[in-house]
Design a protein around this motif. Structure first.
Motif, PDB file in Angstrom:
ATOM      1  N   THR A 179    -110.169 -46.906 -93.619  1.00 31.20           N
ATOM      2  CA  THR A 179    -109.228 -46.300 -94.540  1.00 31.20           C
ATOM      3  C   THR A 179    -108.987 -44.845 -94.167  1.00 31.20           C
ATOM      4  OG1 THR A 179    -110.022 -47.777 -96.262  1.00 31.20           O
ATOM      5  CG2 THR A 179    -108.783 -45.854 -96.977  1.00 31.20           C
ATOM      6  N   ILE A 180    -107.737 -44.480 -94.056  1.00 28.17           N
ATOM      7  CA  ILE A 180    -107.370 -43.107 -93.698  1.00 28.17           C
ATOM      8  C   ILE A 180    -107.764 -42.163 -94.840  1.00 28.17           C
ATOM      9  CG2 ILE A 180    -104.999 -43.253 -94.615  1.00 28.17           C
ATOM     10  CD1 ILE A 180    -104.064 -41.658 -92.162  1.00 28.17           C
ATOM     11  N   THR A 181    -108.247 -40.968 -94.485  1.00 22.64           N
ATOM     12  CA  THR A 181    -108.601 -40.001 -95.538  1.00 22.64           C
ATOM     13  C   THR A 181    -107.329 -39.365 -96.090  1.00 22.64           C
ATOM     14  OG1 THR A 181    -108.717 -38.127 -94.021  1.00 22.64           O
ATOM     15  CG2 THR A 181    -110.737 -39.418 -94.311  1.00 22.64           C
ATOM     16  N   ALA A 182    -107.439 -38.758 -97.266  1.00 21.73           N
ATOM     17  CA  ALA A 182    -106.280 -38.098 -97.876  1.00 21.73           C
ATOM     18  C   ALA A 182    -105.761 -36.989 -96.957  1.00 21.73           C
ATOM     19  CB  ALA A 182    -106.657 -37.541 -99.243  1.00 21.73           C
ATOM     20  N   ALA A 183    -106.671 -36.249 -96.335  1.00 19.34           N
ATOM     21  CA  ALA A 183    -106.257 -35.131 -95.465  1.00 19.34           C
ATOM     22  C   ALA A 183    -105.529 -35.650 -94.224  1.00 19.34           C
ATOM     23  CB  ALA A 183    -107.487 -34.315 -95.061  1.00 19.34           C
ATOM     24  N   ASP A 184    -106.074 -36.687 -93.598  1.00 17.81           N
ATOM     25  CA  ASP A 184    -105.416 -37.258 -92.418  1.00 17.81           C
ATOM     26  C   ASP A 184    -104.069 -37.873 -92.786  1.00 17.81           C
ATOM     27  OD1 ASP A 184    -107.340 -36.487 -90.643  1.00 17.81           O
ATOM     28  OD2 ASP A 184    -108.308 -38.445 -90.480  1.00 17.81           O
ATOM     29  N   ALA A 185    -103.993 -38.472 -93.962  1.00 18.52           N
ATOM     30  CA  ALA A 185    -102.727 -39.076 -94.403  1.00 18.52           C
ATOM     31  C   ALA A 185    -101.644 -38.010 -94.562  1.00 18.52           C
ATOM     32  CB  ALA A 185    -102.928 -39.841 -95.712  1.00 18.52           C
ATOM     33  N   GLU A 186    -102.038 -36.810 -95.016  1.00 18.17           N
ATOM     34  CA  GLU A 186    -101.076 -35.700 -95.142  1.00 18.17           C
ATOM     35  C   GLU A 186    -100.544 -35.315 -93.765  1.00 18.17           C
ATOM     36  OE1 GLU A 186     -99.653 -33.994 -97.531  1.00 18.17           O
ATOM     37  OE2 GLU A 186    -100.668 -34.875 -99.250  1.00 18.17           O
ATOM     38  N   VAL A 187    -101.450 -35.139 -92.816  1.00 15.08           N
ATOM     39  CA  VAL A 187    -101.069 -34.738 -91.459  1.00 15.08           C
ATOM     40  C   VAL A 187    -100.182 -35.807 -90.820  1.00 15.08           C
ATOM     41  CG1 VAL A 187    -101.959 -34.312 -89.123  1.00 15.08           C
ATOM     42  CG2 VAL A 187    -103.131 -33.329 -91.101  1.00 15.08           C
ATOM     43  N   PHE A 188    -100.623 -37.047 -90.912  1.00 18.57           N
ATOM     44  CA  PHE A 188     -99.899 -38.135 -90.259  1.00 18.57           C
ATOM     45  C   PHE A 188     -98.532 -38.348 -90.905  1.00 18.57           C
ATOM     46  CE2 PHE A 188     -99.962 -42.859 -88.950  1.00 18.57           C
ATOM     47  CZ  PHE A 188     -99.367 -42.558 -87.730  1.00 18.57           C
ATOM     48  N   SER A 189     -98.435 -38.225 -92.227  1.00 19.07           N
ATOM     49  CA  SER A 189     -97.141 -38.434 -92.890  1.00 19.07           C
ATOM     50  C   SER A 189     -96.145 -37.342 -92.509  1.00 19.07           C
ATOM     51  CB  SER A 189     -97.304 -38.507 -94.414  1.00 19.07           C
ATOM     52  OG  SER A 189     -97.666 -37.262 -94.950  1.00 19.07           O
ATOM     53  N   ARG A 190     -96.633 -36.117 -92.267  1.00 21.55           N
ATOM     54  CA  ARG A 190     -95.722 -35.043 -91.843  1.00 21.55           C
ATOM     55  C   ARG A 190     -95.133 -35.347 -90.467  1.00 21.55           C
ATOM     56  NH1 ARG A 190     -99.240 -31.371 -94.481  1.00 21.55           N
ATOM     57  NH2 ARG A 190    -100.365 -30.914 -92.562  1.00 21.55           N
ATOM     58  N   ARG A 191     -95.970 -35.871 -89.579  1.00 26.99           N
ATOM     59  CA  ARG A 191     -95.471 -36.233 -88.242  1.00 26.99           C
ATOM     60  C   ARG A 191     -94.449 -37.361 -88.327  1.00 26.99           C
ATOM     61  NH1 ARG A 191    -100.813 -36.454 -84.397  1.00 26.99           N
ATOM     62  NH2 ARG A 191    -101.572 -34.377 -84.907  1.00 26.99           N
ATOM     63  N   LEU A 192     -94.771 -38.371 -89.151  1.00 29.92           N
ATOM     64  CA  LEU A 192     -93.856 -39.503 -89.295  1.00 29.92           C
ATOM     65  C   LEU A 192     -92.533 -39.060 -89.903  1.00 29.92           C
ATOM     66  CD1 LEU A 192     -96.343 -42.235 -90.583  1.00 29.92           C
ATOM     67  CD2 LEU A 192     -95.090 -42.318 -88.426  1.00 29.92           C
ATOM     68  N   LYS A 193     -92.585 -38.159 -90.894  1.00 30.34           N
ATOM     69  CA  LYS A 193     -91.362 -37.667 -91.541  1.00 30.34           C
ATOM     70  C   LYS A 193     -90.461 -36.964 -90.534  1.00 30.34           C
ATOM     71  CE  LYS A 193     -92.765 -37.119 -96.301  1.00 30.34           C
ATOM     72  NZ  LYS A 193     -93.654 -36.345 -97.120  1.00 30.34           N
ATOM     73  N   ALA A 194     -91.070 -36.194 -89.631  1.00 38.84           N
ATOM     74  CA  ALA A 194     -90.267 -35.475 -88.637  1.00 38.84           C
ATOM     75  C   ALA A 194     -89.501 -36.456 -87.747  1.00 38.84           C
ATOM     76  CB  ALA A 194     -91.163 -34.571 -87.791  1.00 38.84           C
ATOM     77  N   LEU A 195     -90.077 -37.618 -87.516  1.00 40.13           N
ATOM     78  CA  LEU A 195     -89.424 -38.637 -86.667  1.00 40.13           C
ATOM     79  C   LEU A 195     -88.497 -39.548 -87.460  1.00 40.13           C
ATOM     80  CD1 LEU A 195     -91.965 -40.321 -84.216  1.00 40.13           C
ATOM     81  CD2 LEU A 195     -90.090 -38.795 -83.645  1.00 40.13           C
ATOM     82  N   ALA A 196     -88.732 -39.658 -88.765  1.00 42.56           N
ATOM     83  CA  ALA A 196     -88.069 -40.679 -89.580  1.00 42.56           C
ATOM     84  C   ALA A 196     -86.645 -40.295 -89.960  1.00 42.56           C
ATOM     85  CB  ALA A 196     -88.896 -40.962 -90.831  1.00 42.56           C
ATOM     86  N   ASP A 197     -85.841 -40.043 -88.968  1.00 50.67           N
ATOM     87  CA  ASP A 197     -84.436 -39.699 -89.195  1.00 50.67           C
ATOM     88  C   ASP A 197     -83.652 -40.228 -87.999  1.00 50.67           C
ATOM     89  OD1 ASP A 197     -82.413 -37.512 -90.539  1.00 50.67           O
ATOM     90  OD2 ASP A 197     -82.187 -37.634 -88.364  1.00 50.67           O
ATOM     91  N   PRO A 198     -82.544 -40.928 -88.252  1.00 48.97           N
ATOM     92  CA  PRO A 198     -81.835 -41.556 -87.124  1.00 48.97           C
ATOM     93  C   PRO A 198     -81.359 -40.562 -86.061  1.00 48.97           C
ATOM     94  CG  PRO A 198     -80.600 -41.787 -89.195  1.00 48.97           C
ATOM     95  CD  PRO A 198     -81.956 -41.272 -89.549  1.00 48.97           C
ATOM     96  N   VAL A 199     -80.924 -39.393 -86.486  1.00 48.56           N
ATOM     97  CA  VAL A 199     -80.460 -38.396 -85.501  1.00 48.56           C
ATOM     98  C   VAL A 199     -81.647 -37.883 -84.678  1.00 48.56           C
ATOM     99  CG1 VAL A 199     -79.399 -36.135 -85.188  1.00 48.56           C
ATOM    100  CG2 VAL A 199     -78.498 -37.700 -86.922  1.00 48.56           C
ATOM    101  N   ARG A 200     -82.741 -37.596 -85.343  1.00 48.55           N
ATOM    102  CA  ARG A 200     -83.905 -37.079 -84.605  1.00 48.55           C
ATOM    103  C   ARG A 200     -84.485 -38.135 -83.665  1.00 48.55           C
ATOM    104  NH1 ARG A 200     -84.652 -34.313 -89.574  1.00 48.55           N
ATOM    105  NH2 ARG A 200     -86.410 -35.536 -90.346  1.00 48.55           N
ATOM    106  N   LEU A 201     -84.465 -39.391 -84.087  1.00 46.74           N
ATOM    107  CA  LEU A 201     -84.931 -40.449 -83.172  1.00 46.74           C
ATOM    108  C   LEU A 201     -84.054 -40.500 -81.929  1.00 46.74           C
ATOM    109  CD1 LEU A 201     -85.792 -43.424 -85.556  1.00 46.74           C
ATOM    110  CD2 LEU A 201     -87.372 -42.194 -84.066  1.00 46.74           C
ATOM    111  N   ARG A 202     -82.749 -40.346 -82.114  1.00 50.56           N
ATOM    112  CA  ARG A 202     -81.848 -40.388 -80.962  1.00 50.56           C
ATOM    113  C   ARG A 202     -82.072 -39.172 -80.064  1.00 50.56           C
ATOM    114  NH1 ARG A 202     -75.965 -41.389 -82.784  1.00 50.56           N
ATOM    115  NH2 ARG A 202     -75.687 -41.881 -80.582  1.00 50.56           N
ATOM    116  N   LEU A 203     -82.258 -38.000 -80.673  1.00 49.16           N
ATOM    117  CA  LEU A 203     -82.493 -36.789 -79.869  1.00 49.16           C
ATOM    118  C   LEU A 203     -83.791 -36.918 -79.062  1.00 49.16           C
ATOM    119  CD1 LEU A 203     -81.425 -34.067 -82.472  1.00 49.16           C
ATOM    120  CD2 LEU A 203     -80.235 -34.640 -80.343  1.00 49.16           C
TER     121      LEU A 203
END
Lengths: 129, 129
Positions: free
Chosen positions: B36-60
């Motif tokens: 199970t991911i810790t709360a702290a790691d989940a914060e870090v990982f979700s920020r990285r995923l959010k940065a990628l989770a956009d169709p324009v940014r994925l294309r770039l």
């Protein structure tokens, strides 16, 4: 039953299938490093990433994924994340609609199971080749 | 230069380093299916995923990653995504701050390069073990 009735039933069933079947049977696209992702694939992939890109949803997926049989009762998901049941249910709905979890009701409680291959399907386009 | 000046310089340099060094040198956490991911790691990982989770940014990211030397001039990124330069620059800034791209200026133009291992670091926790 008339032919019109039959057609309507078929349409309803088709719609129900479209809504309930997770859309993660395969990776959406080739590795990002190998070829440029299309606009359409980027839309699909970004929606999957958005569903995961939340700290609470990552923890819920992880708790389910690390549970025995990769399945957990909603009653065992509320305490670990420290949120209300409606909030947890909201996040679980997003994860289910995005195809990461499947839901089944047994007795009083809903059980959530990790959809096999769903996380790998997100990882695949991000891996270098 | 007094000791106080020296301390201030050191602090500034430390801050600058914290801002500019990508935080993707390694995967943030163990596979979600293993523990199970810790709360702290989940914060870090979700920020990285959010940065990628956009169709324009994925294309770039994909255009840069699929380019020769995994590097592209900003001048070659605007037309493919069909957006204004300020909008493209905004998305590139998010990707750079999240550690997926590094930026260097040569002459008139900025060049963006894929940070080695950055996409793999996001894929790793999602892979089944």
């Amino acid at each position: 039953m008339t032919l019109t009735d039959l057609t309507l039933v078929t349409r309803d069933e088709a719609s129900a299938t479209l809504v309930s079947v997770p859309s993660t049977d395969a990776a959406c696209c080739a590795p990002l490093t190998r070829e440029t992702i299309t606009a359409a694939d980027a839309e699909v992939f970004s929606r999957r990433l958005k569903a995961l890109a939340d700290p609470v949803r990552l923890r819920l997926v992880s708790i389910v994924a690390a549970s025995e049989g990769q399945e957990a009762c909603v009653c065992d998901l509320i305490e670990p994340v420290g949120l209300s049941q409606p909030t947890v249910s909201h996040h679980l709905k997003i994860l289910t609609e995005a195809g990461f979890l499947s839901r089944s009701k047994r007795g009083t409680w809903a059980y959530y199971r990790l959809v096999p291959g769903a996380l790998d399907a997100v990882a695949a386009p991000l891996r270098s080749v």
